[in-house]
Each structure stands twice: as structure tokens, then as C-alpha cells.
Design a protein around this motif. Structure first.
Motif, short mmCIF file in Angstrom:
data_model
loop_
_atom_site.label_atom_id
_atom_site.label_comp_id
_atom_site.label_asym_id
_atom_site.label_seq_id
_atom_site.Cartn_x
_atom_site.Cartn_y
_atom_site.Cartn_z
N PRO A 28 0.81 -1.23 0.00
CA PRO A 28 0.00 0.00 0.00
C PRO A 28 0.84 1.27 0.00
O PRO A 28 0.48 2.25 -0.66
CB PRO A 28 -0.84 -0.12 1.28
CG PRO A 28 -0.99 -1.59 1.48
CD PRO A 28 0.36 -2.15 1.05
N SER A 29 1.97 1.27 0.70
CA SER A 29 2.81 2.49 0.72
C SER A 29 3.42 2.76 -0.66
O SER A 29 3.50 3.90 -1.10
CB SER A 29 3.88 2.41 1.80
OG SER A 29 4.72 1.31 1.59
N LYS A 30 3.86 1.72 -1.35
CA LYS A 30 4.39 1.89 -2.71
C LYS A 30 3.27 2.33 -3.65
O LYS A 30 3.48 3.19 -4.52
CB LYS A 30 5.04 0.59 -3.21
CG LYS A 30 5.67 0.71 -4.57
CD LYS A 30 6.82 1.70 -4.55
CE LYS A 30 7.57 1.74 -5.86
NZ LYS A 30 8.66 2.73 -5.84
N PHE A 31 2.08 1.78 -3.46
CA PHE A 31 0.93 2.19 -4.27
C PHE A 31 0.66 3.68 -4.08
O PHE A 31 0.44 4.40 -5.05
CB PHE A 31 -0.29 1.34 -3.89
CG PHE A 31 -1.51 1.64 -4.72
CD1 PHE A 31 -1.61 1.18 -6.02
CD2 PHE A 31 -2.54 2.40 -4.20
CE1 PHE A 31 -2.73 1.46 -6.79
CE2 PHE A 31 -3.66 2.68 -4.96
CZ PHE A 31 -3.76 2.21 -6.26
N ASP A 32 0.70 4.14 -2.83
CA ASP A 32 0.50 5.57 -2.54
C ASP A 32 1.51 6.43 -3.29
O ASP A 32 1.16 7.48 -3.84
CB ASP A 32 0.61 5.84 -1.04
CG ASP A 32 -0.52 5.23 -0.23
OD1 ASP A 32 -1.56 4.87 -0.81
OD2 ASP A 32 -0.35 5.12 1.00
N GLU A 33 2.77 6.00 -3.31
CA GLU A 33 3.82 6.74 -4.03
C GLU A 33 3.48 6.84 -5.51
O GLU A 33 3.64 7.90 -6.12
CB GLU A 33 5.17 6.04 -3.89
CG GLU A 33 5.81 6.10 -2.53
CD GLU A 33 7.11 5.31 -2.49
OE1 GLU A 33 7.82 5.24 -3.52
OE2 GLU A 33 7.39 4.72 -1.43
N LEU A 34 3.06 5.72 -6.09
CA LEU A 34 2.76 5.70 -7.52
C LEU A 34 1.53 6.54 -7.86
O LEU A 34 1.48 7.16 -8.93
CB LEU A 34 2.59 4.26 -8.00
CG LEU A 34 3.83 3.38 -7.92
CD1 LEU A 34 3.52 1.96 -8.38
CD2 LEU A 34 4.99 3.97 -8.72
N VAL A 35 0.56 6.58 -6.96
CA VAL A 35 -0.60 7.46 -7.17
C VAL A 35 -0.16 8.92 -7.09
O VAL A 35 -0.55 9.74 -7.93
CB VAL A 35 -1.72 7.16 -6.13
CG1 VAL A 35 -2.82 8.22 -6.19
CG2 VAL A 35 -2.31 5.77 -6.35
N LYS A 36 0.69 9.23 -6.13
CA LYS A 36 1.16 10.61 -5.93
C LYS A 36 1.89 11.15 -7.15
O LYS A 36 1.73 12.32 -7.52
CB LYS A 36 2.05 10.68 -4.70
CG LYS A 36 2.48 12.07 -4.33
CD LYS A 36 3.27 12.10 -3.04
CE LYS A 36 3.65 13.52 -2.67
NZ LYS A 36 4.34 13.59 -1.38
N ILE A 37 2.70 10.31 -7.81
CA ILE A 37 3.46 10.78 -8.97
C ILE A 37 2.71 10.56 -10.29
O ILE A 37 3.22 10.90 -11.35
CB ILE A 37 4.86 10.14 -9.03
CG1 ILE A 37 4.79 8.62 -9.22
CG2 ILE A 37 5.68 10.51 -7.81
CD1 ILE A 37 6.13 7.95 -9.47
#
Length: 78
Positions: A28-37
């Protein structure tokens, strides 16, 4: 019909953050990063809930670069 009563063949269109990350195969944390960018799509809003569209995730995943296979002839002199 609850989530647990749903037939296994019926995939939900909308996924929670955790489900979307699991669907893509990342944390989920990596997913959040990818959504952010902008690599992964932003969620849809349904009332107070944020839901990711499975089709949007599929499209974003398809757009990810593939790792090129190493050419066995790289470095071989003719």
C-alpha cells in the motif's frame, strides 16, 4: 450480498486502497507513491469512500515499462 458472499468469479470493479495495491502486486505504501506521482490513477469518490477503478489500474499497469530482456549477443565481438 456481502463481499464474503460474492462468487469467486465476480470481480469487483471498485477496489479499496489495500485491495488496489494487492491487485497490482505491491505494498500500500508503494501504491500511494505511484498514485502521488501519477503512475497509478487517482481514486474515484463514492460518498466518503475512495475507490480505485480496476479497469484504470489495468490500463496504468499496461503502461508501465517492461524490463528489456538481455540480448545474449551483447558484448560479443564479430
Amino acid at each position: 450480498m456481502t463481499k464474503h458472499d460474492r462468487p469467486h468469479t465476480l470481480l469487483p470493479r471498485g477496489l479499496s486502497r489495500e485491495e488496489a495495491a494487492e491487485y497490482i502486486g505491491i505494498s500500500p505504501s508503494k501504491f500511494d507513491e505511484l498514485v502521488k506521482i501519477g503512475t497509478m490513477p487517482p481514486p474515484k469518490e463514492i460518498g466518503a469512500r475512495r475507490i480505485w477503478d480496476r479497469h484504470g489500474l489495468d490500463s496504468a499497469f499496461d503502461d508501465l515499462p517492461s524490463v528489456a530482456e538481455k540480448n545474449p549477443f551483447d558484448g560479443v565481438k564479430a
